[in-house]
Write a protein that holds these residues in place. Structure first.
Motif, PDB file in Angstrom:
ATOM      1  N   PRO A 254      39.747  52.027  51.088  1.00  0.00           N
ATOM      2  CA  PRO A 254      40.805  51.024  51.096  1.00  0.00           C
ATOM      3  C   PRO A 254      40.253  49.671  51.539  1.00  0.00           C
ATOM      4  O   PRO A 254      39.328  49.606  52.352  1.00  0.00           O
ATOM      5  N   ASN A 255      40.823  48.591  51.006  1.00  0.00           N
ATOM      6  CA  ASN A 255      40.320  47.265  51.336  1.00  0.00           C
ATOM      7  C   ASN A 255      41.176  46.602  52.413  1.00  0.00           C
ATOM      8  O   ASN A 255      42.096  47.203  52.974  1.00  0.00           O
ATOM      9  N   ARG A 256      40.864  45.345  52.662  1.00  0.00           N
ATOM     10  CA  ARG A 256      41.555  44.594  53.714  1.00  0.00           C
ATOM     11  C   ARG A 256      43.058  44.497  53.434  1.00  0.00           C
ATOM     12  O   ARG A 256      43.876  44.581  54.354  1.00  0.00           O
ATOM     13  N   LEU A 263      48.959  48.256  58.734  1.00  0.00           N
ATOM     14  CA  LEU A 263      48.857  47.986  60.166  1.00  0.00           C
ATOM     15  C   LEU A 263      50.208  47.867  60.877  1.00  0.00           C
ATOM     16  O   LEU A 263      50.353  48.370  62.002  1.00  0.00           O
ATOM     17  N   PRO A 264      51.242  47.216  60.290  1.00  0.00           N
ATOM     18  CA  PRO A 264      52.507  47.086  61.028  1.00  0.00           C
ATOM     19  C   PRO A 264      53.142  48.411  61.432  1.00  0.00           C
ATOM     20  O   PRO A 264      53.876  48.471  62.414  1.00  0.00           O
ATOM     21  N   SER A 265      52.873  49.486  60.678  1.00  0.00           N
ATOM     22  CA  SER A 265      53.460  50.783  61.015  1.00  0.00           C
ATOM     23  C   SER A 265      52.560  51.603  61.938  1.00  0.00           C
ATOM     24  O   SER A 265      52.909  52.735  62.290  1.00  0.00           O
ATOM     25  N   LEU A 266      51.418  51.042  62.325  1.00  0.00           N
ATOM     26  CA  LEU A 266      50.466  51.787  63.143  1.00  0.00           C
ATOM     27  C   LEU A 266      50.983  51.953  64.570  1.00  0.00           C
ATOM     28  O   LEU A 266      51.413  50.992  65.201  1.00  0.00           O
ATOM     29  N   GLN A 267      50.914  53.179  65.084  1.00  0.00           N
ATOM     30  CA  GLN A 267      51.285  53.457  66.463  1.00  0.00           C
ATOM     31  C   GLN A 267      50.090  53.915  67.296  1.00  0.00           C
ATOM     32  O   GLN A 267      50.242  54.218  68.476  1.00  0.00           O
ATOM     33  N   GLY A 268      48.907  53.996  66.670  1.00  0.00           N
ATOM     34  CA  GLY A 268      47.734  54.509  67.372  1.00  0.00           C
ATOM     35  C   GLY A 268      46.782  53.410  67.795  1.00  0.00           C
ATOM     36  O   GLY A 268      47.117  52.542  68.602  1.00  0.00           O
ATOM     37  N   GLY A 269      45.553  53.431  67.238  1.00  0.00           N
ATOM     38  CA  GLY A 269      44.543  52.471  67.651  1.00  0.00           C
ATOM     39  C   GLY A 269      43.822  51.861  66.467  1.00  0.00           C
ATOM     40  O   GLY A 269      43.975  52.289  65.320  1.00  0.00           O
ATOM     41  N   LEU A 270      42.989  50.847  66.766  1.00  0.00           N
ATOM     42  CA  LEU A 270      42.219  50.146  65.749  1.00  0.00           C
ATOM     43  C   LEU A 270      40.754  50.126  66.164  1.00  0.00           C
ATOM     44  O   LEU A 270      40.427  49.786  67.304  1.00  0.00           O
ATOM     45  N   VAL A 271      39.875  50.492  65.225  1.00  0.00           N
ATOM     46  CA  VAL A 271      38.432  50.443  65.449  1.00  0.00           C
ATOM     47  C   VAL A 271      37.830  49.457  64.451  1.00  0.00           C
ATOM     48  O   VAL A 271      38.022  49.609  63.245  1.00  0.00           O
ATOM     49  N   LEU A 272      37.119  48.456  64.947  1.00  0.00           N
ATOM     50  CA  LEU A 272      36.368  47.540  64.094  1.00  0.00           C
ATOM     51  C   LEU A 272      34.891  47.863  64.241  1.00  0.00           C
ATOM     52  O   LEU A 272      34.394  48.027  65.367  1.00  0.00           O
ATOM     53  N   ALA A 307      42.338  63.541  59.985  1.00  0.00           N
ATOM     54  CA  ALA A 307      43.407  63.529  58.987  1.00  0.00           C
ATOM     55  C   ALA A 307      44.494  62.562  59.447  1.00  0.00           C
ATOM     56  O   ALA A 307      44.937  62.605  60.598  1.00  0.00           O
ATOM     57  N   GLY A 308      44.903  61.676  58.566  1.00  0.00           N
ATOM     58  CA  GLY A 308      45.922  60.677  58.905  1.00  0.00           C
ATOM     59  C   GLY A 308      45.351  59.331  59.253  1.00  0.00           C
ATOM     60  O   GLY A 308      46.070  58.331  59.240  1.00  0.00           O
ATOM     61  N   ASP A 309      44.042  59.277  59.605  1.00  0.00           N
ATOM     62  CA  ASP A 309      43.412  57.984  59.883  1.00  0.00           C
ATOM     63  C   ASP A 309      43.117  57.251  58.577  1.00  0.00           C
ATOM     64  O   ASP A 309      42.966  57.870  57.513  1.00  0.00           O
ATOM     65  N   LEU A 310      43.034  55.919  58.623  1.00  0.00           N
ATOM     66  CA  LEU A 310      42.775  55.113  57.434  1.00  0.00           C
ATOM     67  C   LEU A 310      41.484  54.321  57.609  1.00  0.00           C
ATOM     68  O   LEU A 310      41.462  53.310  58.308  1.00  0.00           O
ATOM     69  N   PRO A 311      40.371  54.777  56.968  1.00  0.00           N
ATOM     70  CA  PRO A 311      39.137  53.986  57.004  1.00  0.00           C
ATOM     71  C   PRO A 311      39.197  52.913  55.927  1.00  0.00           C
ATOM     72  O   PRO A 311      39.768  53.108  54.855  1.00  0.00           O
ATOM     73  N   ALA A 312      38.584  51.749  56.177  1.00  0.00           N
ATOM     74  CA  ALA A 312      38.631  50.642  55.218  1.00  0.00           C
ATOM     75  C   ALA A 312      37.370  49.800  55.346  1.00  0.00           C
ATOM     76  O   ALA A 312      36.718  49.766  56.397  1.00  0.00           O
ATOM     77  N   VAL A 321      38.928  51.169  61.028  1.00  0.00           N
ATOM     78  CA  VAL A 321      39.657  52.434  60.947  1.00  0.00           C
ATOM     79  C   VAL A 321      40.963  52.271  61.713  1.00  0.00           C
ATOM     80  O   VAL A 321      40.961  51.837  62.870  1.00  0.00           O
ATOM     81  N   LEU A 322      42.067  52.605  61.040  1.00  0.00           N
ATOM     82  CA  LEU A 322      43.352  52.679  61.730  1.00  0.00           C
ATOM     83  C   LEU A 322      43.528  54.101  62.223  1.00  0.00           C
ATOM     84  O   LEU A 322      43.560  55.049  61.419  1.00  0.00           O
TER      85      LEU A 322
END
Length: 399
Positions: A254-256, A263-272, A307-312, A321-322
């Motif tokens: 997935p891209n930017r 991202l607005p629906s994210l309830q977890g964390g963000l990894v850059l 499972a459920g995480d979003l790498p981009a 990663v969301l």
């Protein structure tokens, strides 16, 4: 509009007049009024054709062309030149109504639905003509004003509605409507069989009629099959374009754009993440080698997330990663550590002579933390990770 309303009033009044006094004069008046109404309908439809564009312009042209057939039939009747031309045009209107109904959506009023109603009234009037004529009654005395006056009015008022644009009408008829174009053909079979039984046609004529009807069925089947294939291809290309709009061409991640939309629906964390040593790969081995490293890094990213995480891929050698539903900050850091270890091992096993690793910044969403601030804090944590020696994870800790 007053002119058309006046003609409709004349048709309504003539309906009563021809029933009470079915003279040549009243019938001629009805014919003249209906002819003028048909001409007014032609003017309205062809004006919409002249002002239209694209698919709507073509649709208005054919609507006007169909209406012109009715106008011609009215003129022929009034002039008493070709009496048999009128039923032929009416029967054609039945087929037009059936095809329009098979192509229109159920619900909402558009030019297509109004045109369908007009042609359907034509069809009903024609059936009345055939039935009353068979019993020796004067069909025009009983049905012309109410039937064709109403039908012409509907065709005229269709010009007040919009012609559906591309996407508003289905490319292929759905459900029971998909069988409607076959109704006229089935009717042809029935009429041919009835005519043969009564002796109106011989065996040769019956065979010819059945052959023509069969060829029409074959052609309709081929057209529907071709339309279905074209629709499937269009849907495939549409899905492919939608995927390209939200995914990176090189890595398939997935891209930017997709990451920002999620991202607005994210309830977890963000990894850059940022690759360490990637610039050296490009400088010493070339960009093709750099592309291979990016592909390997993307593969490691997919393997390491849950499972459920979003790498981009954000661009260049930047990834994100969301993290969905992290229980605490330690879980988010553990995922980031696993990603870094996976990238180092996968790139090394690919045979790349340059050691490539990754640095990461992690932030966990807390109440009141908006998307922009979350990205900024994760980026700041990533910067600290690189400044501290690279190949490590830095966690943003709320003050």
């Amino acid at each position: 509009m007053l002119f058309v309303a006046g003609l409709l009033a004349v048709c309504a009044a003539a309906q009563v007049a021809v029933i009470l006094a079915p003279t040549a004069g009243t019938i001629a008046t009805v014919g003249a009024a209906t002819t003028l109404l048909a001409l007014a309908t032609n003017v309205r439809l062809f004006r919409r054709f002249a002002a239209g564009t694209g698919r709507a312009r073509v649709a208005w042209f054919f609507a006007g062309l169909a209406s012109s057939g009715w106008t011609l039939a009215c003129l022929l009747y009034v002039l008493d030149v070709v009496a048999t031309g009128v039923p032929s045009v009416h029967i054609a209107c039945i087929a037009i109504a059936i095809v329009l109904l098979s192509r229109s959506r159920l619900g909402g009023t558009t030019a297509v639905t109004v045109l369908t109603g007009g042609f359907a009234v034509f069809a009903g009037a024609t059936l009345a003509y055939l039935w009353l004529g068979r019993h020796g009654w004067s069909w025009y005395v009983h049905s012309l004003p109410a039937g064709y006056g109403t039908a012409s009015g509907l065709l005229h008022f269709a010009g007040r509605f919009h012609m559906p644009a591309v996407g508003e009408e289905p490319a292929v008829a759905l459900g029971w409507r998909g069988a409607l174009p076959y109704v006229p053909v089935a009717g042809a079979f029935a009429v041919a069989a009835a005519a043969y039984r009564t002796g109106a046609v011989d065996g040769v004529m019956l065979s010819a009629l059945l052959l023509v009807a069969g060829l029409v069925l074959v052609r309709q089947y081929l057209v529907l099959r071709t339309n279905a294939q074209l629709l499937a291809e269009v849907n495939r290309q549409r899905a492919e374009l939608a995927h390209q709009a939200t995914h990176d061409d090189l890595t398939g991640l997935p891209n930017r754009a997709l990451l920002y939309a999620t991202l607005p629906s994210l309830q977890g964390g963000l990894v850059l993440l940022d690759l360490d040593g990637f610039k050296q790969v490009n400088d010493t081995l070339g960009h093709p080698a750099g592309d291979r490293v990016l592909v390997e890094a993307a593969g490691a990213l997919r393997a390491a997330v849950r499972a459920g995480d979003l790498p981009a891929r954000l661009g260049g050698d930047e990834f994100a990663v969301l993290l969905a539903d992290v229980r605490d900050e330690r879980e988010a850091v553990a995922v980031a550590d696993r990603i870094i270890a996976g990238i180092v091992a996968r790139v090394a096993s690919s045979g790349c002579p340059v050691r490539v690793g990754a640095s990461a910044g992690v932030v966990v969403r807390t109440p009141g933390l908006d998307d922009e601030t979350m990205f900024r804090l994760a980026d700041a944590a990533l910067y600290r990770s690189k400044a501290a020696g690279k190949g490590r994870v830095e966690l943003h800790v709320a003050a």
